[in-house]
Design a protein around this motif. Structure first.
Motif, PDB file in Angstrom:
ATOM      1  N   UNK A  73     -23.365 -42.669 -50.190  1.00 39.00           N
ATOM      2  CA  UNK A  73     -23.762 -43.047 -51.539  1.00 39.00           C
ATOM      3  C   UNK A  73     -25.042 -43.869 -51.492  1.00 39.00           C
ATOM      4  N   UNK A  74     -25.945 -43.592 -52.432  1.00 38.74           N
ATOM      5  CA  UNK A  74     -27.238 -44.279 -52.452  1.00 38.74           C
ATOM      6  C   UNK A  74     -27.435 -44.987 -53.791  1.00 38.74           C
ATOM      7  N   UNK A  75     -27.770 -44.225 -54.826  1.00 34.89           N
ATOM      8  CA  UNK A  75     -28.136 -44.829 -56.112  1.00 34.89           C
ATOM      9  C   UNK A  75     -26.968 -45.051 -57.069  1.00 34.89           C
ATOM     10  N   UNK A  83     -18.324 -46.642 -51.718  1.00 38.23           N
ATOM     11  CA  UNK A  83     -18.052 -45.513 -52.616  1.00 38.23           C
ATOM     12  C   UNK A  83     -18.379 -45.932 -54.046  1.00 38.23           C
ATOM     13  N   UNK A  84     -19.134 -45.116 -54.773  1.00 35.65           N
ATOM     14  CA  UNK A  84     -19.470 -45.420 -56.152  1.00 35.65           C
ATOM     15  C   UNK A  84     -18.226 -45.576 -57.013  1.00 35.65           C
ATOM     16  N   UNK A  85     -18.168 -46.637 -57.808  1.00 40.81           N
ATOM     17  CA  UNK A  85     -17.000 -46.921 -58.645  1.00 40.81           C
ATOM     18  C   UNK A  85     -16.712 -45.777 -59.609  1.00 40.81           C
ATOM     19  N   UNK A  90     -13.837 -40.450 -61.936  1.00 42.01           N
ATOM     20  CA  UNK A  90     -14.165 -39.052 -62.208  1.00 42.01           C
ATOM     21  C   UNK A  90     -13.100 -38.119 -61.655  1.00 42.01           C
ATOM     22  N   UNK A  91     -12.557 -38.441 -60.471  1.00 39.89           N
ATOM     23  CA  UNK A  91     -11.454 -37.632 -59.939  1.00 39.89           C
ATOM     24  C   UNK A  91     -10.318 -37.565 -60.955  1.00 39.89           C
ATOM     25  N   UNK A  92     -10.011 -38.704 -61.584  1.00 38.49           N
ATOM     26  CA  UNK A  92      -8.929 -38.730 -62.556  1.00 38.49           C
ATOM     27  C   UNK A  92      -9.234 -37.930 -63.808  1.00 38.49           C
ATOM     28  N   UNK A  93     -10.433 -38.107 -64.348  1.00 40.96           N
ATOM     29  CA  UNK A  93     -10.817 -37.401 -65.571  1.00 40.96           C
ATOM     30  C   UNK A  93     -10.861 -35.898 -65.338  1.00 40.96           C
ATOM     31  N   UNK A 136     -27.512 -39.931 -56.340  1.00 42.08           N
ATOM     32  CA  UNK A 136     -26.305 -40.752 -56.440  1.00 42.08           C
ATOM     33  C   UNK A 136     -25.658 -40.817 -55.066  1.00 42.08           C
ATOM     34  N   UNK A 137     -25.657 -39.696 -54.398  1.00 43.46           N
ATOM     35  CA  UNK A 137     -25.309 -39.610 -52.983  1.00 43.46           C
ATOM     36  C   UNK A 137     -26.199 -38.556 -52.344  1.00 43.46           C
TER      37      UNK A 137
END
Length: 229
Positions: A73-75, A83-85, A90-93, A136-137
């Motif tokens: 993950x970068x930005x 890991x981006x919060x 998003x996995x859940x949605x 983002x990654x």
């Protein structure tokens, strides 16, 4: 359609309209909170399993290159353990939308879970090109067979991880979803895919267009079959 489902649907539609904003997540969660009161009481359990399993897989993935491949993950910030919060949410949605859609088409649990996992992969055919275009990654390595530079192992990982949390959800939950909500599964899924395509940066418009066409090719024949039964 009952009032609570209508209100939740408004939040979901608004979320898709505002997809490029962090409010996207919040609006979806508001909609899901309403649905969990009556129309889909076990929905919080699905979100929890998706969050826990997805987040665990992301932590492992960023350290040992499994099950998705080598990436970092970068930005995308803020981050937890690298890991981006946004990602576990998003996995859940995405998991809820895919599962709801699969549940409309299949009563058999095996077919339902496999199809829901397939729908998750199609979602990521759009998500990953968009997010990597924003850095983002980034992928440290790709494979000879890849999706616009994204290794094929990523999509195998998405399928396996999705299948695991869908299974755990059904194994440890009493799943009851109202028919009026089930019928909204396919339209909501296609709306997700459409808005990914609409809001995609021009540099990655092609993979999102292909993914949207794939979603139509998978959903529409099943929808017609289901309506004719």
């Amino acid at each position: 359609m009952k009032a609570d489902i209508k209100i939740a649907l408004v939040f979901i539609v608004l979320a898709n309209i505002m997809k490029k904003s962090p409010v996207y997540l919040l609006l979806y969660l508001f909609g899901f909170a309403i649905l969990s009161q009556r129309a889909w009481k076990s929905l919080p359990k699905l979100l929890l399993w998706a969050l826990v399993v997805g987040f665990s897989a992301e932590i492992i993935g960023t350290h040992v290159c499994l099950p998705f491949g080598c990436y970092e993950y970068v930005n995308l910030r803020p981050q937890i353990f690298g890991v981006g919060l946004f990602v576990p949410l998003a996995w859940g949605i995405f998991g809820a939308v895919a599962y709801l859609t699969a549940s409309y088409f299949f009563r058999n649990w095996g077919k339902r879970l496999l199809f829901a996992a397939l729908l998750m992969v199609i979602i990521d055919l759009s998500v990953d090109p968009i997010m990597t275009s924003w850095k983002a990654w980034i992928w440290k390595r790709t494979t000879a067979i890849n999706w616009f530079g994204i290794p094929w192992t990523n999509y195998l990982g998405w399928f396996v991880v999705s299948l695991i949390f869908f299974y755990l959800y059904e194994r440890f939950s009493r799943v009851e979803v109202e028919d009026a909500l089930l019928k909204l599964g396919p339209p909501i899924y296609l709306l997700e895919m459409l808005t990914f395509m609409i809001y995609a940066p021009q540099s990655v418009r092609t993979p999102t267009e292909i993914a949207f066409l794939m979603s139509l090719a998978v959903i529409l024949p099943l929808y017609l079959w289901r309506r004719m039964k």
